[in-house]
Structures are given as structure tokens and as C-alpha cells.
Write an enzyme that holds these catalytic residues in place. Structure first.
Site, short mmCIF file in Angstrom:
data_model
loop_
_atom_site.label_atom_id
_atom_site.label_comp_id
_atom_site.label_asym_id
_atom_site.label_seq_id
_atom_site.Cartn_x
_atom_site.Cartn_y
_atom_site.Cartn_z
CG HIS A 14 -16.14 -12.84 -30.33
ND1 HIS A 14 -15.07 -13.79 -30.46
CD2 HIS A 14 -15.88 -12.31 -31.61
CE1 HIS A 14 -14.41 -13.76 -31.48
NE2 HIS A 14 -14.90 -12.78 -32.46
CG HIS A 16 -15.81 -8.50 -35.33
ND1 HIS A 16 -14.44 -8.02 -35.00
CD2 HIS A 16 -15.87 -9.92 -34.69
CE1 HIS A 16 -13.67 -9.25 -34.41
NE2 HIS A 16 -14.47 -10.13 -34.65
CG HIS A 194 -10.26 -12.75 -32.89
ND1 HIS A 194 -10.57 -11.46 -32.22
CD2 HIS A 194 -11.23 -13.01 -33.71
CE1 HIS A 194 -11.82 -11.07 -32.41
NE2 HIS A 194 -12.22 -12.05 -33.44
CD GLU A 197 -11.66 -16.97 -36.29
OE1 GLU A 197 -10.93 -16.13 -36.26
OE2 GLU A 197 -12.91 -16.94 -37.04
CG ASP A 275 -16.73 -13.72 -35.22
OD1 ASP A 275 -16.31 -12.89 -34.74
OD2 ASP A 275 -16.30 -14.77 -35.76
CG ASP A 276 -18.05 -10.90 -38.14
OD1 ASP A 276 -17.88 -9.83 -37.90
OD2 ASP A 276 -17.26 -11.64 -37.74
N1 ADE Z 1 -12.91 -9.74 -38.07
C1 ADE Z 1 -14.28 -9.91 -37.96
N2 ADE Z 1 -14.64 -11.24 -37.86
C2 ADE Z 1 -13.41 -11.78 -37.59
C3 ADE Z 1 -13.25 -13.22 -37.09
N3 ADE Z 1 -14.02 -14.09 -36.84
N4 ADE Z 1 -11.86 -13.59 -36.96
C4 ADE Z 1 -10.89 -12.55 -37.21
N5 ADE Z 1 -11.01 -11.20 -37.64
C5 ADE Z 1 -12.42 -10.86 -37.53
ZN ZN Z 2 -14.32 -12.21 -34.02
#
Ligand code: ADE
Ligand code: ZN
Length: 331
Positions: A14, A16, A194, A197, A275-276
Site C-alpha cells: 500500500h 501511492h 480503500h 479508513e 501509504d504516502d
Molecule cells: N490517496 C493517497 N493516499 C490516500 C489515502 N490514505 N486514502 C485515500 N486516498 C489516498
Molecule cells: Zn492509501
């Protein structure tokens, strides 16, 4: 000395790719492409990363992605992330990309796809990091736009293993994309989404029942529905949990309150992911480190998380085997 959490072989499921854009690269690409950012320095970019929820992050994430213009930009972005993987013993990574973030501002599919996939190929030979690519639809946009994106991707289908669903969750349930996911599966793509969350357990049910996903991205709100937990345990549907992300986006107030350990002890197939990473303060090793120290995970639980990351991946059982074997020697 390197932490054992860095050297543990692991897979990331996971991430992006647009969320691996570090402030230094954002500023450098803005300069290279003649784009003016609303920040005077790298420090100012970083200082802006104070989020209240998912939407406040997404607003900055989409703005940051504007600096990505050329094939070389996408190559550089992806290569930097893959070097981080190699340094942290991430042996396999399954990467999300958001075509609509780029095609909606006039960047052709071919441009970002070539930049990303060339870096993935080079990482396999030069860094020993294998990968797969997952195309995500932006759920705040229409189902028709998602279908058009799927059609644009069909000529590239051999390089894309699955489709997923990301962006603003609340108000955009998986059911909105049922027809798109039906078509994607008919075209041979696996599916993920997703869910859970910020959204309720019902969205996780919809992702399973309507989108027929192989894994749930995040899913931490599943604990609010005991029947859902039972189902996830019984079918061993993996959750790709992102601890640092959940703290930065205020899903939990602090790491000590994160439910990752509880989910593991309930018998769920939990994985740890970044994630990011450029926005949330860490890559895989930092996420492992954060849960280990805040939740007091045992060495067995840390190795279990690493094993789960391969078991939940789209690698074949034969491809997973050497990693699972290597991990079984750790305890
Ligand atoms: N796009 C990038 N990160 C995300 C996240 N944590 N949840 C939903 N969309 C995303
Ligand atoms: Zn994500």
C-alpha cells in the site's frame, strides 16, 4: 548499526507513488518544469504537512503532484522510492498510481506509465526489488470517469495487475464503482479498495461483496462490526494497514491507541505499509519501528507482519516461498 526492522525482508502492498514525492524533489521538479509553488523553500513545504483528516491531506497531495510533468519526472519519482525499498529490505512492492491525477491535467497515459514502468524494470535488475502496479480510480470523481480511465489502461493491461479505489472515502461508497470493477475483473484485473479508513464497516462489506476485492486497504474501522471481523478472519482477507498515515490523518490520536496489535490478536491477516511516505514521516522501516515501540509488538509478531506481507501479496505461492522460508529462520 542498522535496526533489525530495517533488515527484515518484507513486501509493501500500500504505497501511492505520488505520495512518495519528497519536498526536495517537489521543489526541484517545480524548478525544472518552470512551475511556481506556493512555498518559498523545502522547509515551508514540510511545515505545511499538518493534516486534520484525509481531505486536508488530499488537497496538498493533488497540488504537489502538479510538478510531475514528463516521463523523466515519473521515472525519478519511482526510482527514488525503489532505492528506499532496497535500503530497507523491501524485496517486493505493489505500487498504486492515480492516472486521473495526471490525465485530467493533460499528461498522456503513455508518459506517466512509461516513466513508472521503466523504473520498475530497472529496479528488478539493478536493485533486486520486484514489483507490481495497481491502477487506482479517484472515488470523488464519477463512475463514468473511472470507466473511461479503465478503457485508457487496456492497452497497458499486461503491466497492471489490479485496480483499486482511493481518494475521499466518505460519501463515495464502493457501490458507486460496482460496474467499473465488474468490467475490470472481466478484463482480467484483480481488485483492491480503500475502505474503513475514515468510512464505516459497511464500506468494507461493499468492497468485499460488490467489488470482490483480494485485500482491503486500511480497513481499521472493521473492529466496529464483529460479524465483519469474523468474516475477515475466516476468509483471511488481508488488511493493508498504514500506521503513520493513520496518526497523521487523525484516524487515531496517537500510536499507542492504534488497533494494529488488537487486529493481529483477533486473527486478521494484517500488513504494515507506508501509504504516502513523503507526507506521513516514514517508509516501511519507520512504520515497523513506530508500531513496535508504541504497541510493544513481540519479535514473533514483527516476523508475522513480514510473513503476512508476502502471503497477502500478488506473488505466486512459489514466489512467496523463499521469503517465507527466510523469515522462518528469524525467530
Ligand atoms: N490517496 C493517497 N493516499 C490516500 C489515502 N490514505 N486514502 C485515500 N486516498 C489516498
Ligand atoms: Zn492509501
Amino acid at each position: 548499526m542498522r535496526s533489525p526492522l530495517t533488515t527484515l525482508p518484507k513486501a509493501e502492498l500500500h504505497i501511492h507513488i505520488e505520495g512518495s514525492l519528497e519536498p526536495e524533489m517537489m521543489v526541484a521538479l517545480a524548478q525544472r518544469n518552470g512551475i511556481t509553488l506556493p512555498y518559498a523553500s523545502v522547509e515551508e513545504v514540510r511545515a505545511a504537512y499538518q493534516f486534520e483528516n484525509l481531505q486536508s491531506f488530499l488537497d496538498l497531495y493533488y497540488a504537489g503532484a502538479q510538478v510531475l510533468q514528463t516521463e523523466q519526472d515519473f521515472y525519478d519519482l519511482t526510482w527514488a522510492y525503489l532505492q528506499k525499498c532496497a535500503a530497507q529490505h523491501v524485496r517486493h512492492t505493489e505500487i498504486f498510481f492515480d492516472p486521473q491525477t495526471h490525465s485530467d491535467r493533460g499528461i498522456p497515459f503513455e508518459v506517466f506509465h512509461s516513466g513508472i514502468t521503466q523504473a520498475l524494470k530497472d529496479a528488478k535488475t539493478e536493485l533486486g526489488v520486484s514489483s507490481a502496479l495497481i491502477l487506482c480510480f479517484l472515488r470523488h470523481l464519477s463512475a463514468e470517469a473511472a470507466m473511461a480511465t479503465l478503457e485508457q489502461a487496456l492497452p497497458y493491461r499486461d503491466s497492471i495487475i489490479a485496480v483499486g479505489l482511493d481518494s475521499s472515502e466518505l460519501g463515495h461508497p464502493p457501490s458507486k464503482f460496482q460496474a467499473v470493477f465488474d468490467r475490470a475483473r472481466a478484463e482480467g484485473f484483480l481488485t483492491v479498495a480503500h475502505a474503513g479508513e475514515e468510512g464505516p464497516p459497511e464500506y468494507v462489506w461493499e468492497a468485499i461483496r460488490l467489488l470482490k476485492v483480494s485485500r482491503i486497504d486500511h480497513g481499521v474501522r472493521c473492529v466496529e462490526d464483529p460479524a465483519l471481523v469474523d468474516y475477515l478472519v475466516e476468509h483471511q482477507i488481508p488488511l493493508t494497514v498504514c500506521p503513520l498515515s493513520n496518526i497523521k490523518l487523525c484516524v487515531f490520536d496517537e500510536m499507542a491507541q492504534h488497533n494494529l496489535k488488537q487486529l493481529m490478536e483477533l486473527g486478521l491477516c494484517v500488513t504494515v505499509n507506508s501509504d504516502d511516505p513523503a507526507y506521513f514521516g516514514g517508509y516501511m522501516a519507520e512504520n515497523f519501528q513506530a508500531v513496535e515501540s508504541a504497541l510493544g509488538l513481540t519479535p514473533e509478531q514483527l516476523v508475522q507482519l513480514a510473513k503476512n506481507s508476502f502471503k497477502a501479496s500478488f506473488l505466486s505461492p512459489a514466489e512467496q516461498q523463499p521469503y517465507l522460508q527466510e523469515l522462518s529462520t528469524y525467530i
